[in-house]
Write an enzyme that holds these catalytic residues in place. Sequence first.
Site, short mmCIF file in Angstrom:
data_model
loop_
_atom_site.label_atom_id
_atom_site.label_comp_id
_atom_site.label_asym_id
_atom_site.label_seq_id
_atom_site.Cartn_x
_atom_site.Cartn_y
_atom_site.Cartn_z
N GLU A 255 23.22 -87.93 -33.48
CA GLU A 255 22.41 -87.97 -34.56
C GLU A 255 21.64 -86.81 -34.65
OE1 GLU A 255 22.76 -90.54 -36.74
OE2 GLU A 255 24.10 -91.85 -35.52
N CYS A 292 14.81 -88.67 -39.78
CA CYS A 292 16.19 -88.02 -39.85
C CYS A 292 16.70 -88.34 -41.39
CB CYS A 292 16.92 -88.29 -38.85
SG CYS A 292 16.97 -90.33 -38.44
P1 NAP Z 1 15.39 -81.98 -29.32
O1 NAP Z 1 14.69 -80.87 -28.69
O2 NAP Z 1 16.91 -81.81 -29.37
O3 NAP Z 1 14.77 -83.00 -28.46
C1 NAP Z 1 15.66 -84.43 -28.73
C2 NAP Z 1 15.78 -85.12 -27.30
O4 NAP Z 1 16.68 -84.64 -26.43
C3 NAP Z 1 14.33 -85.31 -26.35
O5 NAP Z 1 14.28 -86.54 -25.79
C4 NAP Z 1 14.62 -84.36 -25.29
O6 NAP Z 1 13.72 -84.54 -24.25
C5 NAP Z 1 16.06 -84.20 -25.17
N1 NAP Z 1 16.70 -83.20 -24.82
C6 NAP Z 1 16.33 -81.81 -25.14
N2 NAP Z 1 17.06 -81.00 -24.28
C7 NAP Z 1 17.77 -81.69 -23.46
C8 NAP Z 1 18.84 -81.38 -22.58
N3 NAP Z 1 19.24 -80.19 -22.06
N4 NAP Z 1 19.28 -82.47 -21.36
C9 NAP Z 1 18.88 -83.68 -21.58
N5 NAP Z 1 17.85 -84.10 -22.75
C10 NAP Z 1 17.27 -83.14 -23.49
O7 NAP Z 1 14.91 -82.11 -30.86
P2 NAP Z 1 13.33 -82.54 -30.88
O8 NAP Z 1 12.33 -81.77 -30.52
O9 NAP Z 1 13.05 -84.08 -31.04
O10 NAP Z 1 13.36 -82.44 -32.64
C11 NAP Z 1 13.76 -81.17 -32.74
C12 NAP Z 1 14.59 -81.23 -34.10
O11 NAP Z 1 15.77 -82.18 -34.25
C13 NAP Z 1 13.62 -81.46 -35.42
O12 NAP Z 1 13.06 -80.38 -36.17
C14 NAP Z 1 14.93 -81.88 -36.55
O13 NAP Z 1 15.45 -80.96 -37.05
C15 NAP Z 1 15.91 -82.67 -35.54
N6 NAP Z 1 15.77 -84.10 -35.45
C16 NAP Z 1 16.65 -84.85 -36.01
C17 NAP Z 1 16.57 -86.55 -35.86
C18 NAP Z 1 17.78 -86.96 -36.10
O14 NAP Z 1 17.43 -88.49 -36.05
N7 NAP Z 1 18.63 -86.77 -36.97
C19 NAP Z 1 15.50 -86.94 -35.46
C20 NAP Z 1 14.37 -86.08 -35.05
C21 NAP Z 1 14.74 -84.78 -34.86
P3 NAP Z 1 12.37 -83.67 -24.23
O15 NAP Z 1 11.46 -84.28 -25.08
O16 NAP Z 1 11.96 -84.04 -22.74
O17 NAP Z 1 12.44 -82.27 -24.32
#
Ligand code: NAP
Length: 514
Positions: A255, A292
């Site tokens: 997602e 989202c």
């Molecule tokens: P993110 O950086 O992709 O992080 C999401 C999750 O993935 C967090 O639990 C993060 O853990 C984990 N993660 C990141 N890198 C990883 C890796 N290499 N291996 C395993 N896990 C990893 O996204 P975000 O900071 O939450 O949000 C950034 C953007 O995502 C937002 O600005 C938005 O565009 C989008 N978003 C989309 C939705 C949706 O439902 N579609 C929801 C929220 C956000 P850590 O926190 O420990 O880094």
Amino acid sequence: MITLKSYLRGEWVEGQGAGATLVNPSTGEPIATTSTEGFDFGAAVAHARDVGGPALRAMTFAERGAVLKTLSKAIHTHRDALIEASILNAGTPRSDAKFDVDGASGTLAYYGSLGKRLGDARWIAEESEQLTQSARFFGRHVWVPLQGVAVHINAFNFPAWGLAEKLAVAFLAGVPVISKPATATALTTFRMMEVLVETGALPAGTLQLVCGSTGDLLGHLGAQDALAFTGSADTGLKLRGMHNVLSSSTRVNVEADSLNATVLTEDASDDTYQMFLRDVAQEITQKSGQKCTATRRVFVPASMIDRVQADVAERVDRVVIGNPAHKDVRMGPLATKQQLEDFRAGVAKLVAAGATVVHGSPTEVTVVDADASKGYFVGPVLLRADDPANAAAVHEHEVFGPCTTLMPYETADEAVELVARGGGGLVVSVYGDDRDVLAKLVLGLAPFHGRILMGSKKVADQAIAPGLVLPSCVHGGPGRAGGGEELGGERGLRFYMQRCAVQGDRALLDKFLG
Ligand code: NAP
């Protein structure tokens, strides 16, 4: 300072070293730390597969559902404490925190009821079909739980619901879970996990929690495992491209980003128009636009755009911004400093692509009972792009905060074409009262979306807003939205189950599969 622990192999454990720091986004002050350094994730995966999986598969759907009901009740009982944690660590006012926490208990309760309906079975068998001329030789598809572990990785915006909605589906399907919240807002998830463990209802190995980095956890995933991820498209791409995930065809559900849209039609009655306004204002400001499913693009007939701009601006101006603990505040800060920086950079990107800020500001905000220079506050920002066909970034870049872009269109076909430029979305909403126009929009937009909310006068005071994800309907979307599908009642279970076509003597099939 609170130290968050992880729950692995039936124990609360702390990692080594300083780890990551969680802050209060309303003040910028540190409130907690967490680390996973030194954890044996291979042992956690083995614990889920060897202890949790067999325990779940021995239970019927009804028994699994009863556990989910117990978890739901426990969350509801501790609702106020969880809301407090959310106010402190996620910066959500009470109303937004309730949306997350009640969403968690509600989804668990829904899947608890579904378990009861599915009854004493442990698998799902479809109708049998005759395969040849023989009246004996039949085929029957049966869905059985995978024998591995489901790893769930969640985004920062729903620390309670994120764990619960994914857990409810995997658990009911019969697959044990290792859940990881986003580190920045993990306090609420940690508190919720304490509540779930205290119930004593979870069989050993069926739910583990990782607060902080996943270390080498994902490297242990194999052919019977599943990975469900919510977050940015970049991380989603990285995870689904891992060598072990690709080589063993580990199930992956993503997602990711979504440029959700709404379309108002010229024939909308006043009731429908008011519904549209209410929903747009809510989707911009609820959870400070960090959903989202929030509406990022608003398409309106060219003849109505000035009126819509003025009416939306008036609605969002009613929202009080500031300290989420204050009783009058309805919109808190963004969750992290990084989100605030990304928000400002994102608005600048849309402006560079041809949009204009017509209401609000990405840098200036008036707050109640808070210091705007310390917390990550921003007010609602309304943009307008009068030439949407030539404003590519507006259709491609998701600004994850309280902002949306107004755009004009002339015909229903043009509206569909513009919405489709989002490249696939979680939800689109359409508001109008001409049946032919609505039908054209719905059928034109359906291939690009996981869900469509149709607003018209007969449901204007009854329908939910498009941003509300219900467990009974599919959540997910094609293309940019990640191509995933979660929830959707029984449909959601399929991701955690193998469909196997069993062929043979019809009498035996019916005897074995029920
Ligand atoms: P993110 O950086 O992709 O992080 C999401 C999750 O993935 C967090 O639990 C993060 O853990 C984990 N993660 C990141 N890198 C990883 C890796 N290499 N291996 C395993 N896990 C990893 O996204 P975000 O900071 O939450 O949000 C950034 C953007 O995502 C937002 O600005 C938005 O565009 C989008 N978003 C989309 C939705 C949706 O439902 N579609 C929801 C929220 C956000 P850590 O926190 O420990 O880094």
